[in-house]
Scaffold this active site. Structure first.
Site, short mmCIF file in Angstrom:
data_model
loop_
_atom_site.label_atom_id
_atom_site.label_comp_id
_atom_site.label_asym_id
_atom_site.label_seq_id
_atom_site.Cartn_x
_atom_site.Cartn_y
_atom_site.Cartn_z
CG HIS A 35 12.85 61.11 21.65
ND1 HIS A 35 13.77 60.70 22.58
CD2 HIS A 35 12.94 62.47 21.62
CE1 HIS A 35 14.38 61.75 23.10
NE2 HIS A 35 13.90 62.85 22.53
CD GLU A 36 11.21 64.82 19.18
OE1 GLU A 36 10.78 65.68 19.97
OE2 GLU A 36 12.42 64.59 19.01
CD GLU A 47 15.80 64.32 25.76
OE1 GLU A 47 15.22 65.14 25.02
OE2 GLU A 47 16.04 63.15 25.41
CG HIS A 66 10.36 65.50 24.32
ND1 HIS A 66 10.96 65.78 25.52
CD2 HIS A 66 11.36 65.09 23.49
CE1 HIS A 66 12.27 65.55 25.42
NE2 HIS A 66 12.54 65.12 24.20
ZN ZN Z 1 14.36 64.71 23.32
#
Ligand code: ZN
Length: 494
Positions: free
Chosen positions: A260-261, A290, A264
Site C-alpha cells: 500500500h505505502e 489512494e 503511494h
Molecule cells: Zn493510503
C-alpha cells in the site's frame, strides 16, 4: 509590479513554499519516528512556525497580486503555468479566508490533539480525548464557514482532499457501493480464518524489501522503516520514505502495508521532474493517491497470479512455508468477514468502514452534534452496516488518527480510491490484456507500473482528478467496475 516581476515573485514563492514543505515533512517524520516524548511541545510550536511561514508566503498580498497580473494574459501562459496559477489561486483564496492566528492555533492544537489521542488510545480513555476532538470539530466547522459552500458545510472540507467532488455526487455512488457490497457479502459463506504462520521481524523486513523491488519502487529514492502506524513521507520525489508495522503473528499485515505505502511512494517518485519546485509536484487528489496504493495492495497484492509467481520466494525469505501452496495463501489473505477495525478489513467490507465514517463526518459538519455523542452513533452504525459491536472505544471511534489531527473529509478518499483503482484496471485491461495475467510476471508488473506512471502518476497536479480519470478511462467516478471486480473475485474464491 510588471509582468516579469510578477512571474519571478510567483515562481520564487512556489519554490520557497515547496522547500518549506520538505522541511515540515522531515520534522513530522522525526516526530513520528524517533523524537523523544519531551520533544513534543516545542516541536509542535516549531511545526506551527513553519506552517505559519508557508501560510504567510502563500497569502501575502503581493503574491495574490502577482497571480492576478499573470492571469490577465492567459494566452501567454502555457498549460503548466495556467494550471500552477489555477492551483495557486484556489489555495490563495482558501487560505486568505482563515486568519493567520486561527490557522496557527489550529496547527498547534492539531499536533497536541494527535499526541493526546495516542495516550488516550493506549489507556482506552475516550473522556481524555473528547475535549481535544471537540476542538478539532470546532476548528473544522469554523473553516467550513469561512471557506464557504453551496449546500453542505461538509463539502467545504471535502474540497481539501478531493477538489470538485461534492457530497451530493458521492452519495449516490456510495449508495450503489453499499447495496452492491451487501449483496456480494450475502453470497460469502462465513467461516473462521486460520491463524497465520508467525514470521520474525527481520524476515518480514526482507519480505518487505523484496516486495518493494518487485513492484518497481525506487530504493535509491526511498527506503523502508517501521513505525506504529504505516505511512508514506514525501520529503521530495528523490526522498520518499515508506513505513510498515510488523506483527510477528500476522505477517500478512506488513505485506499489505508495504504494498500500500509502496504504491503511494511510487506515485510521488514518478511525478515528472519538470514539476519540481512548483505547486504541481504532488498527487492530484487524495482519491487518486489512494487509487495508486490500493491498486498495488489489492488488485496486485491480493491476486492469485501475483502469489503464484512470488509465493516461493516470499516463503524462502520468511524461512518457512506460509501456507501449503500459493493458492491456499491467496485464499487466506482474501478471507472476507465483517470486522471492527478498518485497517484490518478485507477488500470488500473495507468500504463499509468508510461509508460509516463518511456518514458521521456529514453529521459532524452539517449538524451541531458534539464529540461526546459520537461513540454511541459510531457503535450503532457498526451494528447496522457490519453487524459487529465494539467492546470499547479503542476498537471503535478511537481506532483512527484522522479526526484527532482535524482531518475531516479525508476518509471518503479511501473508498473513492478503491473505485478509481478498479476503473483504472478495467481500462488497463483493454490496452494491455488481462490484469490477472499481468500480475503473474515481472514484465507484466513492469507494464502495470508503466501504465500507471504514464496515465496517472507523471502528471502530479498538472491534471485535475477528473481529467486524469476521463483521459485514462473515459468515465467519471463510478462504483460498477469495483463491484464487478469483487463479484468475479468472490466467485473464484468460493
Ligand atoms: Zn493510503
Amino acid at each position: 509590479m510588471d509582468k516579469q516581476q510578477a512571474k519571478e515573485l510567483f515562481l520564487d514563492t512556489l519554490r520557497r513554499t515547496s522547500r518549506l514543505r520538505s522541511a515540515a515533512a522531515l520534522l513530522e517524520w522525526d516526530m513520528d519516528t524517533i523524537m523523544p516524548p519531551k520533544g513534543l511541545n516545542v516541536r509542535a510550536e516549531t511545526a506551527g512556525a513553519i506552517s505559519g511561514e508557508i501560510f504567510r508566503l502563500s497569502t501575502a498580498d503581493e503574491f495574490g497580486r502577482a497571480v492576478e497580473i499573470l492571469k490577465e494574459t492567459p494566452a501567454e501562459n502555457d498549460a503548466k503555468m495556467a494550471r500552477m496559477l489555477e492551483v495557486a489561486d484556489r489555495d490563495y483564496t482558501r487560505f486568505k479566508k482563515i486568519p493567520l492566528q486561527e490557522y496557527e492555533a489550529y496547527s498547534v492544537a492539531a499536533a497536541q490533539s494527535s499526541q493526546i489521542w495516542k495516550e488516550a488510545k493506549a489507556n482506552n480513555d475516550y473522556d481524555m480525548y473528547a475535549p481535544h476532538l471537540q476542538k478539532m470539530i470546532d476548528f473544522s466547522r469554523s473553516f467550513a464557514d469561512k471557506w464557504g459552500y453551496e449546500k453542505h458545510a461538509y463539502d467545504a472540507l471535502l474540497e481539501e482532499y478531493d477538489p470538485a467532488l461534492l457530497s451530493d455526487q458521492i452519495d449516490p455512488v456510495f449508495a450503489e457501493l453499499l447495496a452492491g457490497t451487501k449483496e456480494i457479502l450475502s453470497s460469502v459463506p462465513q467461516r473462521q480464518s486460520r491463524p497465520e504462520v508467525p514470521v520474525a521481524e527481520k524476515n518480514q523486513y526482507e519480505i518487505g524489501m523484496y516486495l518493494l523491488k518487485t513492484m518497481g519502487y525506487d530504493l535509491q529514492a526511498g527506503n523502508l522503516y517501521s513505525t506504529e502506524h504505516p505511512f508514506t513521507c514525501t520529503v521530495h520525489s528523490g526522498d520518499v520514505r515508506v513505513t510498515t508495522k510488523y506483527h510477528e503473528n500476522q505477517p500478512s499485515s506488513s505485506v499489505f502495508s508495504v504494498m500500500h505505502e509502496g504504491g503511494h511512494g511510487m506515485y510521488e517518485q514518478n511525478i515528472s521532474p519538470d514539476l519540481d519546485g512548483s505547486n504541481l509536484m504532488d498527487g492530484t487528489s487524495m482519491g487518486i493517491h489512494e487509487s495508486q496504493s490500493r491498486f498495488w495492495e489489492n488488485i496486485v497484492g491480493r491476486s492469485l497470479g501475483f502469489w503464484q509467481s512470488n509465493f516461493n520466494e516470499v516463503c524462502r525469505l520468511a524461512g518457512k512455508p506460509l501456507e501449503q501452496n500459493a493458492e491456499e495463501y491467496w485464499k487466506s489473505i482474501n478471507h472476507i468477514q465483517p470486522s471492527l477495525i478498518r485497517i484490518e478489513a478485507d477488500e470488500l467490507t473495507y468500504n463499509l468502514h468508510i461509508i460509516i465514517r463518511y456518514e458521521l463526518e456529514k453529521q459532524i459538519l452539517n449538524t451541531s452534534i458534539s464529540a461526546k455523542e459520537l461513540p454511541e452513533l459510531w457503535n450503532a452504525k457498526y451494528k447496522e452496516y457490519l453487524g459487529v459491536q465494539p467492546a470499547n472505544n479503542n476498537q471503535g471511534i478511537m481506532q483512527d488518527s484522522h479526526w484527532a489531527g482535524g482531518s475531516f473529509g479525508y476518509f471518503p478518499s479511501y473508498a473513492i480510491g478503491n473505485l478509481y483503482a478498479a476503473q483504472f484496471a478495467a481500462s488497463m485491461q483493454k490496452e494491455l490484456g488481462a490484469v490477472s495475467s499481468l500480475v503473474g510476471s515481472t514484465n507484466g508488473l513492469g507494464s502495470i507500473a508503466h501504465w500507471l506512471k504514464a496515465n496517472v502518476q507523471q502528471y502530479g497536479k498538472l491534471k485535475t482528478p477528473e481529467q486524469i480519470l476521463k483521459d485514462a478511462t473515459g468515465q467519471t467516478l463510478n462504483a460498477k467496475p469495483f463491484l464487478e471486480y469483487m463479484r468475479q473475485k468472490v466467485k473464484s474464491l468460493y
